[in-house]
Write a protein that holds these residues in place. Structure first.
Motif, PDB file in Angstrom:
ATOM      1  N   TYR A   1       0.831  -1.181   0.000  1.00  0.00           N
ATOM      2  CA  TYR A   1       0.000   0.000   0.000  1.00  0.00           C
ATOM      3  C   TYR A   1       0.876   1.245   0.000  1.00  0.00           C
ATOM      4  CZ  TYR A   1      -3.593   3.252   1.435  1.00  0.00           C
ATOM      5  OH  TYR A   1      -4.476   4.294   1.480  1.00  0.00           O
ATOM      6  N   PRO A   2       0.529   2.275  -0.766  1.00  0.00           N
ATOM      7  CA  PRO A   2      -0.570   2.293  -1.737  1.00  0.00           C
ATOM      8  C   PRO A   2      -0.274   1.369  -2.918  1.00  0.00           C
ATOM      9  CG  PRO A   2       0.531   4.442  -1.571  1.00  0.00           C
ATOM     10  CD  PRO A   2       1.300   3.513  -0.740  1.00  0.00           C
ATOM     11  N   PRO A   3      -1.330   0.886  -3.573  1.00  0.00           N
ATOM     12  CA  PRO A   3      -1.129  -0.077  -4.658  1.00  0.00           C
ATOM     13  C   PRO A   3      -0.154   0.454  -5.704  1.00  0.00           C
ATOM     14  CG  PRO A   3      -3.449   0.205  -4.175  1.00  0.00           C
ATOM     15  CD  PRO A   3      -2.725   1.236  -3.374  1.00  0.00           C
ATOM     16  N   GLN A   4       0.690  -0.405  -6.187  1.00  0.00           N
ATOM     17  CA  GLN A   4       1.673   0.017  -7.180  1.00  0.00           C
ATOM     18  C   GLN A   4       1.336  -0.564  -8.542  1.00  0.00           C
ATOM     19  OE1 GLN A   4       5.272  -1.301  -5.384  1.00  0.00           O
ATOM     20  NE2 GLN A   4       5.347   0.423  -3.964  1.00  0.00           N
ATOM     21  N   TRP A   5       1.456   0.263  -9.557  1.00  0.00           N
ATOM     22  CA  TRP A   5       1.129  -0.201 -10.912  1.00  0.00           C
ATOM     23  C   TRP A   5       2.310  -0.924 -11.537  1.00  0.00           C
ATOM     24  CZ3 TRP A   5      -3.597  -0.312 -13.112  1.00  0.00           C
ATOM     25  CH2 TRP A   5      -4.607   0.430 -12.465  1.00  0.00           C
ATOM     26  N   LEU A   6       3.523  -0.533 -11.138  1.00  0.00           N
ATOM     27  CA  LEU A   6       4.682  -1.151 -11.782  1.00  0.00           C
ATOM     28  C   LEU A   6       5.376  -2.105 -10.824  1.00  0.00           C
ATOM     29  CD1 LEU A   6       6.275   1.815 -13.748  1.00  0.00           C
ATOM     30  CD2 LEU A   6       4.959  -0.116 -14.639  1.00  0.00           C
ATOM     31  N   PRO A   7       5.532  -3.357 -11.218  1.00  0.00           N
ATOM     32  CA  PRO A   7       6.268  -4.295 -10.371  1.00  0.00           C
ATOM     33  C   PRO A   7       7.750  -3.916 -10.348  1.00  0.00           C
ATOM     34  CG  PRO A   7       5.541  -5.346 -12.413  1.00  0.00           C
ATOM     35  CD  PRO A   7       5.018  -3.953 -12.444  1.00  0.00           C
ATOM     36  N   SER A   8       8.426  -4.238  -9.231  1.00  0.00           N
ATOM     37  CA  SER A   8       9.833  -3.859  -9.115  1.00  0.00           C
ATOM     38  C   SER A   8      10.650  -4.502 -10.229  1.00  0.00           C
ATOM     39  CB  SER A   8      10.378  -4.261  -7.748  1.00  0.00           C
ATOM     40  OG  SER A   8      10.247  -5.658  -7.580  1.00  0.00           O
ATOM     41  N   SER A   9      10.442  -5.805 -10.444  1.00  0.00           N
ATOM     42  CA  SER A   9      11.024  -6.433 -11.625  1.00  0.00           C
ATOM     43  C   SER A   9       9.986  -7.408 -12.183  1.00  0.00           C
ATOM     44  CB  SER A   9      12.317  -7.159 -11.274  1.00  0.00           C
ATOM     45  OG  SER A   9      12.033  -8.301 -10.505  1.00  0.00           O
ATOM     46  N   PRO A  10       9.602  -7.228 -13.453  1.00  0.00           N
ATOM     47  CA  PRO A  10       8.510  -8.028 -14.024  1.00  0.00           C
ATOM     48  C   PRO A  10       8.818  -9.532 -13.992  1.00  0.00           C
ATOM     49  CG  PRO A  10       9.184  -6.264 -15.510  1.00  0.00           C
ATOM     50  CD  PRO A  10      10.192  -6.303 -14.421  1.00  0.00           C
ATOM     51  N   GLN A  11       7.897 -10.305 -13.477  1.00  0.00           N
ATOM     52  CA  GLN A  11       8.079 -11.758 -13.379  1.00  0.00           C
ATOM     53  C   GLN A  11       7.400 -12.423 -14.584  1.00  0.00           C
ATOM     54  OE1 GLN A  11       9.658 -13.047 -10.301  1.00  0.00           O
ATOM     55  NE2 GLN A  11      10.169 -10.865 -10.351  1.00  0.00           N
ATOM     56  N   TRP A  12       8.113 -12.465 -15.692  1.00  0.00           N
ATOM     57  CA  TRP A  12       7.485 -12.996 -16.914  1.00  0.00           C
ATOM     58  C   TRP A  12       7.149 -14.472 -16.784  1.00  0.00           C
ATOM     59  CZ3 TRP A  12       5.556  -9.606 -20.104  1.00  0.00           C
ATOM     60  CH2 TRP A  12       6.117  -8.331 -20.141  1.00  0.00           C
ATOM     61  N   ASN A  13       7.921 -15.170 -15.921  1.00  0.00           N
ATOM     62  CA  ASN A  13       7.634 -16.606 -15.820  1.00  0.00           C
ATOM     63  C   ASN A  13       6.369 -16.908 -15.033  1.00  0.00           C
ATOM     64  OD1 ASN A  13       8.811 -15.688 -13.569  1.00  0.00           O
ATOM     65  ND2 ASN A  13      10.445 -17.223 -13.466  1.00  0.00           N
ATOM     66  N   ASN A  14       5.720 -15.859 -14.459  1.00  0.00           N
ATOM     67  CA  ASN A  14       4.419 -16.103 -13.833  1.00  0.00           C
ATOM     68  C   ASN A  14       3.446 -16.733 -14.820  1.00  0.00           C
ATOM     69  OD1 ASN A  14       5.179 -15.136 -11.397  1.00  0.00           O
ATOM     70  ND2 ASN A  14       4.097 -13.167 -11.548  1.00  0.00           N
ATOM     71  N   PHE A  15       3.586 -16.361 -16.103  1.00  0.00           N
ATOM     72  CA  PHE A  15       2.658 -16.886 -17.108  1.00  0.00           C
ATOM     73  C   PHE A  15       2.829 -18.391 -17.272  1.00  0.00           C
ATOM     74  CE2 PHE A  15       2.695 -12.396 -18.117  1.00  0.00           C
ATOM     75  CZ  PHE A  15       1.366 -12.154 -18.419  1.00  0.00           C
ATOM     76  N   SER A  16       4.079 -18.808 -17.492  1.00  0.00           N
ATOM     77  CA  SER A  16       4.286 -20.241 -17.715  1.00  0.00           C
ATOM     78  C   SER A  16       4.094 -21.029 -16.420  1.00  0.00           C
ATOM     79  CB  SER A  16       5.686 -20.482 -18.293  1.00  0.00           C
ATOM     80  OG  SER A  16       6.651 -19.961 -17.405  1.00  0.00           O
ATOM     81  N   GLU A  17       4.535 -20.452 -15.299  1.00  0.00           N
ATOM     82  CA  GLU A  17       4.370 -21.168 -14.028  1.00  0.00           C
ATOM     83  C   GLU A  17       2.894 -21.304 -13.665  1.00  0.00           C
ATOM     84  OE1 GLU A  17       6.685 -19.334 -10.939  1.00  0.00           O
ATOM     85  OE2 GLU A  17       8.559 -19.702 -12.021  1.00  0.00           O
ATOM     86  N   GLY A  18       2.156 -20.201 -13.786  1.00  0.00           N
ATOM     87  CA  GLY A  18       0.735 -20.247 -13.456  1.00  0.00           C
ATOM     88  C   GLY A  18      -0.002 -21.250 -14.324  1.00  0.00           C
ATOM     89  N   TRP A  19       0.390 -21.310 -15.597  1.00  0.00           N
ATOM     90  CA  TRP A  19      -0.309 -22.183 -16.540  1.00  0.00           C
ATOM     91  C   TRP A  19      -0.029 -23.657 -16.248  1.00  0.00           C
ATOM     92  CZ3 TRP A  19      -4.123 -20.909 -19.749  1.00  0.00           C
ATOM     93  CH2 TRP A  19      -4.497 -21.821 -20.743  1.00  0.00           C
ATOM     94  N   THR A  20       1.210 -23.955 -15.806  1.00  0.00           N
ATOM     95  CA  THR A  20       1.587 -25.366 -15.696  1.00  0.00           C
ATOM     96  C   THR A  20       1.766 -25.865 -14.267  1.00  0.00           C
ATOM     97  OG1 THR A  20       3.887 -24.697 -15.922  1.00  0.00           O
ATOM     98  CG2 THR A  20       2.777 -25.399 -17.923  1.00  0.00           C
ATOM     99  N   ALA A  21       1.937 -24.947 -13.291  1.00  0.00           N
ATOM    100  CA  ALA A  21       2.372 -25.403 -11.972  1.00  0.00           C
ATOM    101  C   ALA A  21       1.391 -26.363 -11.296  1.00  0.00           C
ATOM    102  CB  ALA A  21       2.641 -24.199 -11.071  1.00  0.00           C
ATOM    103  N   TYR A  22       0.112 -26.004 -11.232  1.00  0.00           N
ATOM    104  CA  TYR A  22      -0.804 -26.779 -10.384  1.00  0.00           C
ATOM    105  C   TYR A  22      -1.867 -27.548 -11.153  1.00  0.00           C
ATOM    106  CZ  TYR A  22       1.054 -23.287  -7.139  1.00  0.00           C
ATOM    107  OH  TYR A  22       1.866 -22.472  -6.427  1.00  0.00           O
ATOM    108  N   LEU A  23      -2.443 -26.908 -12.148  1.00  0.00           N
ATOM    109  CA  LEU A  23      -3.595 -27.508 -12.817  1.00  0.00           C
ATOM    110  C   LEU A  23      -3.290 -27.730 -14.288  1.00  0.00           C
ATOM    111  CD1 LEU A  23      -6.339 -25.220 -11.243  1.00  0.00           C
ATOM    112  CD2 LEU A  23      -5.872 -27.589 -10.648  1.00  0.00           C
TER     113      LEU A  23
END
Lengths: 451, 310, 302
Positions: C68-90
């Motif tokens: 807080y306050p909410p931040q629009w820009l991540p400190s360093s973009p985590q591009w692997n969130n896409f592949s991890e989110g897609w494959t990690a659990y389901l």
């Protein structure tokens, strides 16, 4: 017309499982057996594997952990096949009644403490008392009595808790360090909390900091005990048909928490705390907060500050805090309770709880013997043993949990409490409004319970 | 020869007419079957449940209570009236702003300017992403201290209200939020605008019409069947608002945003009162039906069908 | 006012290139365009916020989500969130295919059944028509909260529990919203077209297929877009009717990132939500092309 060729082609191409239009018209209610996909019905003795379905709500990240346990279980019990049926957590309480109406309940379901009583009353969950009584190895005495109470319906256990934990005082160590204030400990009273909250507050800045969080006064369930108990007040009598908010103690305690928000301004108003997805505490904007045991994993992964827990401060009358939990039950639609019990007794054994919730850090186990595993896990705070102390000595399960009107009563309470916290009504009229609206609801529920 | 032709001509309108009637029933047959097979039963069931004390779970223990649920609702339940008033307040605001906003945006985005397609997508985005849990974004936008809404107000020198935290402003906040969903109506109106013949505008131009005359005498009449649809659907949907209340306000503060379907939802799934919830639902049904029929009747005055009414 | 902008430059384009009259017309068009942009762009900035928010959250590490306050820009973009989110659990690949199959079937089913019914209500004369049309409207008015349990009981009695049938069969039997929508569009086409064709011996279905459907192409595109999005995002139906994970759909899978007591992998959830959004955007652009084709045909009307 291109009706039938088109539709038939689509059906064939896109779904092997879908009957064509012609088949549909032949679909007179055929009373097809479809309860939980239990093809083998009551085939307990048939020698084939029995299918035990589990109605669960774990989020995606935890589902593999469940699978690990289930795989091991099936290896040890080749006669049982486990079939998980996942609901999303927020919808489970709506889907279970839907299943119940159509008799498609899985054999075993997750039951939150707040649903144990109404679901037992509705016959969704069945008594486990005979299994508990005869299965000496299960050792029910090892489970905290306050945890078992949640699943007790008219003297019989309709479920077994897996997780049960109390509210403690959590604190943001970084904020304490910055202000040069000593961390909370056993010596703290409600007066200490109030003074410290004031010292930690800096609401004037562009990014406001408050000393105390937004939960209180809670009045019901675990927050109700933590809120009222230190002054010796209670929400309900033990029959849960009479509200007890018309006492001086109730008034005094509610006034105390309201003053933190409106007089001291050391806690955010509801409008102010709305800016936070998970509340201002986890965002690092408050110095102290209510931290129940089940919040420790998300704090560990989402918080950006150092934090710890302390005993719930002592009030003018007593040291008291509320606890709550979750558990599992067998349902009315099961065809093979013996196999269900075979699963439950291992799932909710010392080793089962240690594997599932203890060593994973997921939540404070309902068994005393499994508690060490949780206290040694990675996501708990340094002084995690205060949770154990609370469960052993001063934590009690927060009412309401033995009335059919719990959900309605909680809504009535919330309506008045948000107005109270916003300063739109005073404590006396808030409590009076809850008493007035709640009384007929509780009476009606009590009559229904005993009719 | 002449005789047979004239006989054919004489006989043809009759057979055509009958043929048309048969075709009508063939055309609506899938829908009619669906109504009988899938929709009718559950609807009737809920009507029956409205005169019982059903909890929504155990069908074996349904007890007949006659009109008791309706009597309690109308005479003993303060929440029912609060919910009704709140819902009408919201609906009026949401339909007015939503329809006019959608019409305005659709007309602007019907100009074939560069980037129009992208802008259409952008205006439609909040409607598509509504399935995703971004309630925190809306809550944050309405935050009194750091929210965008109050920031924009402060730019023009207005001190913004507490919005979701205020009994007076929570309904306006929900109405404002609903305008983020104008995308769907915008798409429908855009589709309608494609059907307005260019020749009509050209004729109007030749007659020296300005943009307002064009809008008033060409666009509006030609668009009226679609606008009628948008208004009717908006009324139906806004009277059934639930999701925003569920994720943003839970009916509060106090009962300030306690709306009708939120009450139905709570009664049906939280309070174990499915019978009572069904009674609530059928009263709402009657209210919306009356409103819809009123609109159908009123539409004769302002909706222009090129195909004629028949 | 709208189409003039499209047609005018074509009409005047090559004719009298250097006259002041052309200059002023062009200037007027530019001013007109500027006014439109001035009105539309501020709103667009607000309407694009949900998407920006999703992208921002999808790129954040987990401990930056609740600051807080909410931040629009991540400190360093985590591009692997896409592949991890897609494959990690389901098994999102499986869920994607499931959702696609159900959605395509339902869009076609809705188009078929709703065009037919709307055609009947808009252009065929028969006794009882108004009654049945009132019934179409009436079925939209009852909140689903009180019919969902009886409907579940019904489909269970049909033996359809844990199959796609409760999701895929009803769309072939009409959807009141689309019937009403298409009816309105059919009704704004002059009746003489049908009557002339009928006198020429065309059947009702021939009229619908060859004359009317091409004329309501923008409306059909709208139905396709709405039906696609509605089914693609459908959450409640699959949640209740589908029990096996391997038959489950994206909307339910997405919500499974969310657990009890704030155990939410928001960064994964938003990353997957963005991937899930892509086909919807594709359909939207595709639908837009049908819109434009619709314009070309408007000359037939009126």
């Amino acid at each position: 017309m291109r009706n039938s060729p088109l539709s038939r082609r689509q059906f064939l191409r896109f779904s092997a499982g879908v009957a064509g239009l012609a088949a549909l018209s032949a679909c007179a209610p055929a009373a097809a057996p479809s309860a939980g996909g239990d093809a083998n019905g009551g085939a307990a003795a048939s020698g084939e594997a029995v299918n035990v379905s589990l109605g669960l709500t774990w989020e995606a990240a935890f589902q593999s952990h469940q699978k690990e346990f289930d795989d091991k279980f099936m290896e040890a019990h080749p006669d049982i096949t486990l079939e998980p049926v996942y609901n999303t957590w927020s919808d489970h309480n709506n889907v279970v009644p839907t299943w119940a109406a159509a008799d498609t309940l899985p054999d075993i379901i997750y039951v939150h403490g707040s649903r144990a009583f109404p679901w037992a009353f509705e016959g969704i969950t069945i008594p486990l008392q005979s299994y508990i009584d005869t299965d000496t190895e299960f050792n029910v005495e090892d489970v905290w009595a306050e945890a078992l109470n949640l699943y007790n319906f008219k003297g019989e256990q309709h479920g077994i808790p897996y997780d049960h934990g109390p509210n403690l005082l959590g604190y943001n160590k970084d904020m304490f360090d910055a202000a040069g204030i000593a961390y909370p400990d056993e010596t703290w009273t409600m007066d200490t909390l109030r003074e410290t909250a004031l010292q930690l507050t800096d609401a004037a800045g562009e990014v406001p900091k408050w000393g105390w969080s937004a939960e209180m006064p809670g009045l019901s369930n675990q927050d109700g005990v933590s809120s009222l108990g230190p002054w010796g007040a209670e929400l309900l009598n033990t029959d849960e048909n009479t509200l007890l908010l018309d006492t001086d103690a109730a008034l005094e305690s509610t006034q105390y928490w309201t003053d933190l928000i409106l007089v001291d301004k050391s806690a955010p108003t509801p409008a102010e705390s709305q800016a936070f997805e998970q509340g201002p505490w986890i965002a690092g904007q408050v110095g102290m907060a209510v931290v129940p045991s089940w919040e420790t994993p998300s704090l560990a992964s989402f918080s950006t500050f150092a934090w710890d827990v302390a005993p719930w401060p002592e009030g003018p009358v007593a040291r008291a805090t509320g606890s709550f939990g979750s558990g599992f039950s067998m349902t009315k639609n099961t065809q093979h309770p013996d196999q269900d019990w075979a699963y439950l007794r291992e799932y909710l054994s010392k080793e089962g709880m240690e594997f599932m919730w203890g060593s994973s850090g997921r939540g404070s186990p309902a068994r005393k013997s499994a508690y060490d595993s949780w206290m040694n896990s990675d996501t708990v705070p340094e002084h995690v043993h205060y949770y154990l102390d609370a469960l052993d000595t001063y934590a009690i399960t927060g009412r309401p949990y033995q009335t059919l009107a719990a959900a309605e009563l909680n809504d009535i309470i919330t309506r008045s409490v948000t107005l109270l916290k916003s300063g739109e009504i005073d404590v006396a009229s808030a409590l009076a409004a809850i008493m007035e609206e709640g009384a007929p609801v509780l009476t009606a529920a009590y009559e229904r319970l005993n009719s | 020869m002449v005789l047979t032709i004239s006989a054919l001509i004489r006989r043809r309108p009759l057979t055509l007419h009958q043929r048309e009637q048969v075709d009508f029933y063939i055309a609506i047959l899938p829908w009619l079957l669906g109504l009988i097979l899938f929709t009718g039963g559950p609807v009737l069931a809920s009507l029956i449940f409205s005169v019982t004390n059903w909890t929504g779970m155990n069908l074996a223990e349904v007890k007949w209570v006659g009109l008791e649920n309706f009597r309690t609702l109308l005479f003993d339940d303060g929440l029912f009236w609060i919910a009704t008033v709140n819902t009408f307040y919201y609906s009026f605001g949401a339909v007015t702003l939503g329809t006019m906003g959608a019409l305005f945006v659709a007309i602007l985005l019907n100009q074939n300017l560069p980037g129009t397609t992208l802008l259409r997508v952008i205006y439609y985005l909040p409607s598509i992403t509504s399935g995703v849990a971004i309630s925190i974004l809306w809550i944050w936008l309405f935050n009194p201290q750091v929210g965008l809404v109050n920031y924009l107000l402060s730019v023009v020198g207005i001190k913004g209200p507490l919005w979701l935290g205020s009994q007076d402003w929570v309904k306006p906040a929900l109405i404002l939020k609903s305008t983020w969903g104008i995308g769907a109506n915008m798409i429908i109106i855009l589709a309608g605008l494609q059907g307005v013949p260019v020749s009509l505008y050209e004729a109007a131009k030749i007659d020296g019409a300005n943009w307002w005359h064009e809008f008033r005498h060409v666009t509006l009449p030609m668009l009226s069947p679609v606008l009628f649809f948008v208004v009717v659907i908006s009324v139906i949907n806004s009277l059934q608002i639930l999701t925003d209340v569920l994720v943003m306000t839970q009916g509060g503060p106090g009962t300030a945003s306690f709306v009708y379907v939120y009450y139905i939802y709570q009664a049906a799934f939280q309070y174990l009162k499915m019978g009572y919830a069904s009674a609530l639902a059928w009263i709402l049904f009657a209210i919306i039906l009356a409103l819809t029929l009123l609109q159908l009747w009123g539409s004769k005055r302002w909706v222009y069908y090129e195909g004629g009414e028949h | 006012m709208s189409e003039t902008l499209i047609s005018k430059p074509q009409m005047t384009g090559g004719a009298v290139k250097s006259t002041p009259w052309y200059q002023s017309r062009r200037a007027r068009n530019i001013i007109h365009a500027l006014i439109v942009y001035a009105l539309i762009l501020p709103g667009a900035c607000v309407f694009i916020l949900p998407l920006l928010w999703m992208i921002s959250t999808a790129l954040k590490p987990s401990n930056e989500i609740f600051v807080y306050p909410p931040q629009w820009l991540p400190s360093s973009p985590q591009w692997n969130n896409f592949s991890e989110g897609w494959t990690a659990y389901l098994n999102f690949n499986r869920m994607f295919m499931n959702t696609l199959i159900i959605t395509v079937n339902n869009v076609i089913g809705n188009l078929f059944s709703c065009c037919l019914a709307a055609y009947g209500f808009a252009r065929l004369r028969a006794p009882g028509k108004n009654f049945f049309f009132a019934l179409v409207l009436a079925t939209m008015l009852l909140p689903v909260e009180v019919t969902i349990i009886p409907q579940y009981v019904l489909f269970t009695k049909l033996g359809w529990n844990n199959t796609w049938r409760p999701l895929m069969v009803p769309p072939w039997f009409g959807w009141p919203f689309f019937i009403f929508l298409l009816r309105q569009f059919f009704m704004s086409i002059p009746m003489d077209l049908d009557e002339a064709a009928r006198l020429d011996g065309a059947s009702s279905w021939r009229i619908l297929w060859s004359i009317l459907l091409p004329l309501v192409r923008p409306a059909l595109a709208t139905v396709v877009i709405f039906a696609f999005i509605g089914n693609w995002n459908n959450f409640l139906g699959p949640l209740i009717y589908i029990r096996s994970v391997d038959k489950q759909v994206l909307a339910v899978g997405l919500n499974m990132f969310r657990g009890q007591y704030g155990q939410v992998d928001f960064h994964y959830m938003m990353a997957v939500a963005l991937i899930v959004l892509l086909p919807v955007l594709l359909i939207f652009f595709f639908g837009q092309r049908l819109f434009v084709q619709g314009i070309a045909l408007t000359g037939i009307k009126g």
